[in-house]
Motif scaffolding. Structure first.
Motif, mmCIF file in Angstrom:
data_model
loop_
_atom_site.group_PDB
_atom_site.id
_atom_site.type_symbol
_atom_site.label_atom_id
_atom_site.label_comp_id
_atom_site.label_asym_id
_atom_site.label_seq_id
_atom_site.Cartn_x
_atom_site.Cartn_y
_atom_site.Cartn_z
ATOM 1 N N PHE A 40 -35.549 -44.562 -58.715
ATOM 2 C CA PHE A 40 -34.177 -44.596 -58.196
ATOM 3 C C PHE A 40 -34.226 -45.487 -56.961
ATOM 4 C CE2 PHE A 40 -30.454 -43.659 -55.890
ATOM 5 C CZ PHE A 40 -29.559 -42.950 -56.672
ATOM 6 N N TYR A 41 -33.662 -46.701 -57.075
ATOM 7 C CA TYR A 41 -33.822 -47.688 -56.003
ATOM 8 C C TYR A 41 -32.493 -48.244 -55.495
ATOM 9 C CZ TYR A 41 -38.753 -48.575 -55.141
ATOM 10 O OH TYR A 41 -40.054 -48.479 -54.704
ATOM 11 N N LEU A 42 -32.416 -48.326 -54.163
ATOM 12 C CA LEU A 42 -31.388 -49.122 -53.497
ATOM 13 C C LEU A 42 -32.010 -50.496 -53.261
ATOM 14 C CD1 LEU A 42 -28.750 -49.603 -51.890
ATOM 15 C CD2 LEU A 42 -29.928 -48.689 -49.881
ATOM 16 N N PHE A 43 -31.351 -51.553 -53.758
ATOM 17 C CA PHE A 43 -31.859 -52.922 -53.729
ATOM 18 C C PHE A 43 -33.052 -53.051 -54.697
ATOM 19 C CE2 PHE A 43 -30.369 -52.812 -49.054
ATOM 20 C CZ PHE A 43 -29.066 -52.950 -49.442
ATOM 21 N N PHE A 44 -33.491 -54.289 -54.917
ATOM 22 C CA PHE A 44 -34.550 -54.541 -55.885
ATOM 23 C C PHE A 44 -35.911 -54.675 -55.202
ATOM 24 C CE2 PHE A 44 -30.802 -56.113 -58.274
ATOM 25 C CZ PHE A 44 -30.927 -55.274 -59.375
ATOM 26 N N ASP A 45 -36.922 -54.085 -55.816
ATOM 27 C CA ASP A 45 -38.277 -54.048 -55.243
ATOM 28 C C ASP A 45 -39.184 -55.067 -55.912
ATOM 29 O OD1 ASP A 45 -37.979 -52.507 -57.564
ATOM 30 O OD2 ASP A 45 -39.833 -51.411 -57.162
ATOM 31 N N VAL A 46 -38.764 -56.335 -55.898
ATOM 32 C CA VAL A 46 -39.586 -57.380 -56.506
ATOM 33 C C VAL A 46 -40.893 -57.503 -55.713
ATOM 34 C CG1 VAL A 46 -39.688 -59.809 -57.168
ATOM 35 C CG2 VAL A 46 -37.500 -58.591 -57.223
ATOM 36 N N LYS A 47 -42.007 -57.209 -56.353
ATOM 37 C CA LYS A 47 -43.357 -57.268 -55.772
ATOM 38 C C LYS A 47 -43.654 -56.120 -54.796
ATOM 39 C CE LYS A 47 -44.469 -61.097 -57.900
ATOM 40 N NZ LYS A 47 -45.431 -61.055 -59.029
ATOM 41 N N PHE A 48 -42.696 -55.773 -53.931
ATOM 42 C CA PHE A 48 -42.976 -54.691 -52.977
ATOM 43 C C PHE A 48 -41.684 -53.991 -52.561
ATOM 44 C CE2 PHE A 48 -42.095 -58.301 -50.268
ATOM 45 C CZ PHE A 48 -41.386 -57.758 -49.196
ATOM 46 N N SER A 49 -41.866 -52.813 -51.944
ATOM 47 C CA SER A 49 -40.736 -52.003 -51.476
ATOM 48 C C SER A 49 -40.785 -51.874 -49.963
ATOM 49 C CB SER A 49 -40.795 -50.592 -52.082
ATOM 50 O OG SER A 49 -40.853 -50.630 -53.479
ATOM 51 N N LEU A 50 -39.626 -51.734 -49.344
ATOM 52 C CA LEU A 50 -39.571 -51.426 -47.915
ATOM 53 C C LEU A 50 -39.905 -49.955 -47.676
ATOM 54 C CD1 LEU A 50 -36.286 -53.320 -46.930
ATOM 55 C CD2 LEU A 50 -38.645 -54.110 -46.671
ATOM 56 N N PHE A 51 -39.559 -49.136 -48.670
ATOM 57 C CA PHE A 51 -39.829 -47.700 -48.573
ATOM 58 C C PHE A 51 -39.868 -47.122 -49.981
ATOM 59 C CE2 PHE A 51 -37.835 -43.529 -49.016
ATOM 60 C CZ PHE A 51 -38.688 -42.735 -48.253
ATOM 61 N N LYS A 52 -40.787 -46.165 -50.193
ATOM 62 C CA LYS A 52 -40.781 -45.440 -51.466
ATOM 63 C C LYS A 52 -41.487 -44.100 -51.305
ATOM 64 C CE LYS A 52 -44.878 -47.711 -53.508
ATOM 65 N NZ LYS A 52 -45.356 -48.436 -54.697
ATOM 66 N N LYS A 53 -41.005 -43.128 -52.058
ATOM 67 C CA LYS A 53 -41.586 -41.793 -52.024
ATOM 68 C C LYS A 53 -41.345 -41.121 -53.372
ATOM 69 C CE LYS A 53 -41.524 -37.394 -49.481
ATOM 70 N NZ LYS A 53 -42.987 -37.374 -49.259
ATOM 71 N N LYS A 54 -42.409 -40.553 -53.939
ATOM 72 C CA LYS A 54 -42.296 -39.888 -55.234
ATOM 73 C C LYS A 54 -41.997 -38.415 -55.032
ATOM 74 C CE LYS A 54 -44.388 -39.482 -59.795
ATOM 75 N NZ LYS A 54 -45.495 -39.878 -60.688
ATOM 76 N N ILE A 55 -40.918 -37.967 -55.646
ATOM 77 C CA ILE A 55 -40.537 -36.559 -55.626
ATOM 78 C C ILE A 55 -40.381 -36.124 -57.079
ATOM 79 C CG2 ILE A 55 -38.831 -34.858 -54.852
ATOM 80 C CD1 ILE A 55 -38.057 -36.801 -52.620
ATOM 81 N N GLY A 56 -41.250 -35.211 -57.505
ATOM 82 C CA GLY A 56 -41.237 -34.814 -58.904
ATOM 83 C C GLY A 56 -41.676 -35.978 -59.768
ATOM 84 N N GLU A 57 -40.911 -36.310 -60.770
ATOM 85 C CA GLU A 57 -41.252 -37.397 -61.688
ATOM 86 C C GLU A 57 -40.610 -38.722 -61.296
ATOM 87 O OE1 GLU A 57 -37.655 -36.388 -64.864
ATOM 88 O OE2 GLU A 57 -39.694 -35.694 -65.275
#
Length: 452
Positions: A40-57
């Motif tokens: 579930f992303y705000l903006f596109f994560d081409v190559k890398f993300s500014l922020f990410k966190k896995k919650i559940g699946e």
């Protein structure tokens, strides 16, 4: 803070809110139907993300490329083009394993949320601020044509009243320019006669050539002085707050549109003004200098309530209760959507020249005010939300509407398009979208550089 950054902040905040809620519209029904959502992303994560966190699946994140957002739903050919996952056997938690009607609801969720959001915002604005507008048919002596070139193209003149566009009566004076843009035929009242007149097909192209694209008509207001500007070339002249100009060089005038041509004809000269004071007395003020632009260096006042008392116009003020604001919001949303559909029809007709006005992020950012105003911010956000809903439902592969189109085909025919076909369709859709994005934002750049 500069106006540019204020607009940029509003644009980023508005788009972030709309994108998150749009993707939430896909996310919620996917979860309800027990479909796995991997990202579930705000903006596109081409190559890398500014922020990410896995919650559940699900991995929740913010990409660096602010061109939209996405949810990656397992077993669906989407922006990720994950061919490896699609090569395996279908799993019960995957999108492709769900009944067509469930997949259809998941795909329609985003545009549904966008349209409902716009309605809620318009309802909230109606409840919080009410509505106020000049009734189009109430102008005692019609309107003034402030841009004669556009007026001549349209075939309208000062003193006219536009009563209807395509047979639909006009309620609000402020709505006339947009209704003309969207319309094909107008009903004009001129000197007590009703005239039916076609709107030129290439009128929009002419309008786009002008700097002031929306202000080619205005109510006919008297010239009432608020103050003499501090840097005025007429500072010290006996002009007072509330003085109304009723004559120039002994010639009687009633409205600003009658005064401007006289001042224009007397550039770099002096004139005498006959003014009526707030106590009703009149006097003549000599030696008023007119500068090279045809101005006399005063700030004008437009007391709408006073003009209404004089019978020059009718100001409609509407207050909505909480219950009344809901249908008001629905009506506003439907009106905006239908107007936008009319504009799209004009854009796809090369004869109108409307395609020249297509814009990208620069044009969208220009919709926001230069200073922070919550009423305008939310109104603009609601408008953009409707645009996003409409654009996303277009039957272009890679957009929600493309998926909906193939799902409807499946429901009607009973045959599901093959995965390889969907991959090629998705790729073709991306090429179309990239082309449109380049053209729209290229148009913004061209206008910024060359003023086109």
């Amino acid at each position: 803070m500069s106006p540019f950054f204020i607009k940029a902040i509003q644009l980023l905040l508005s788009l972030s809110l709309l994108i998150v809620l749009h993707e939430l519209g896909h996310f919620i029904p996917a979860k309800l139907f027990k479909t796995r959502v991997e990202k579930f992303y705000l903006f596109f994560d081409v190559k890398f993300s500014l922020f990410k966190k896995k919650i559940g699946e699900t991995v929740y994140g913010i990409g660096w490329l602010p061109l939209g957002g996405y949810v990656k739903i397992a077993g669906m050919i989407d922006e990720s083009m994950d061919k490896e996952q699609m090569a395996g056997p279908p799993q019960p938690w995957e999108f492709r394993s769900k009944p067509a009607w469930q997949r259809l609801i998941i795909m329609l969720g985003g545009v549904t949320v966008n349209f409902i959001l716009a309605i809620l915002i318009y309802a909230g604005l109606a409840y919080a601020y009410g509505d106020e507008y000049i009734k189009a048919d109430s102008l005692k002596d019609g309107f003034a044509v402030t841009n004669t070139e556009i007026g001549n193209k349209l075939g309208i003149q000062t003193g006219d009243k536009i009563m209807a566009i395509d047979g639909e009566p006009i309620q609000r004076f402020s709505a006339i320019p947009l209704e003309i843009i969207n319309g094909n035929r107008m009903s004009i009242e001129r000197d007590g006669r009703r005239i039916e007149q076609d709107i030129p097909v290439d009128f929009i192209a002419k309008l786009l050539e002008m700097e002031e694209q929306s202000s080619f008509i205005s109510p006919r207001f008297p010239f009432i002085i608020e103050e003499v500007a501090t840097n005025s070339h007429n500072k010290g002249i006996d002009l007072r707050k509330g003085d109304e100009v009723v004559g120039v060089n002994g010639q009687f005038v009633q409205y600003m549109d009658e005064i401007s041509p006289v001042l224009e004809a007397n550039k770099n000269k002096t004139v005498s003004l006959t003014v009526k004071s707030t106590d009703g007395t009149t006097r003549t003020v000599e030696g008023i200098k007119v500068n090279e632009e045809g101005f006399i260096g005063v700030v004008r006042s437009n007391p709408i309530e006073e003009f209404e008392k004089r019978g020059l116009l009718k100001l409609e003020k509407v207050k909505y209760s909480f219950v009344e604001s809901i249908p008001a919001g629905i009506n506003k949303g439907v009106d905006i959507l239908s107007g936008y559909i009319k504009q799209m029809k004009k854009i796809f007709n090369p004869d109108t020249g409307a395609y020249k006005g297509v814009g990208g992020f620069g044009a969208i950012g220009g919709l926001f005010p230069e200073s922070w105003n919550w009423e305008r911010f939310w109104g603009t956000t609601a408008f953009i939300s409707i645009i996003l809903a409409f654009m996303n439902i277009l039957p272009i592969p890679a957009l929600d509407g493309g998926h909906v189109m193939f799902l409807l085909y499946e429901i009607i025919s009973g045959r599901k398009p093959g995965d390889k076909f969907m991959e090629y369709a998705q790729l073709a859709g991306f090429l179309i979208l990239i082309t449109l994005l380049v053209l729209a934002n290229g148009n913004d750049v061209y206008k910024a550089l060359f003023g086109g």
